[in-house]
Design a protein around this motif. Sequence first.
Motif, mmCIF file in Angstrom:
data_model
loop_
_atom_site.group_PDB
_atom_site.id
_atom_site.type_symbol
_atom_site.label_atom_id
_atom_site.label_comp_id
_atom_site.label_asym_id
_atom_site.label_seq_id
_atom_site.Cartn_x
_atom_site.Cartn_y
_atom_site.Cartn_z
ATOM 1 N N ARG A 48 -13.308 0.471 -10.507
ATOM 2 C CA ARG A 48 -13.776 1.844 -10.270
ATOM 3 C C ARG A 48 -12.633 2.826 -10.501
ATOM 4 O O ARG A 48 -12.834 3.888 -11.085
ATOM 5 N N GLN A 51 -22.542 6.565 -12.537
ATOM 6 C CA GLN A 51 -21.646 6.352 -11.407
ATOM 7 C C GLN A 51 -22.153 5.379 -10.357
ATOM 8 O O GLN A 51 -21.392 4.908 -9.544
ATOM 9 N N LEU A 64 -14.265 6.292 -11.520
ATOM 10 C CA LEU A 64 -15.472 6.525 -10.736
ATOM 11 C C LEU A 64 -15.072 6.861 -9.308
ATOM 12 O O LEU A 64 -14.002 6.478 -8.854
#
Length: 99
Positions: A87, A78, A92
């Motif tokens: 992302r 991450q 994430l």
Amino acid sequence: MPDALPYRLYPLSIAHMMAGDQQLALEAISDATEMRPYCRHFWLVKAWILRKSRMHSKAEAAAERAETLSEKADILAQNLHLPDPIREDIALPGDPIQA
């Protein structure tokens, strides 16, 4: 050092995608998922790459595999500094985890 290889392949696969080389991206993340099949974020990246490569049924299978795995934070997976749209695409958190 073989234990570190999947964690190198993971960002490499994203870099290949950002550079427009879907085949190398898929090869890198496929190797990572083979070495560490229990890393949820690797499977999420694989699903993203497959989706972007228009391999929708394979992308669905990779996403389903990710859903079966622990959502436990994996700081090595991450803690990448990526543009927000990427992302979001690979699920994430909004901000990288700070160690």
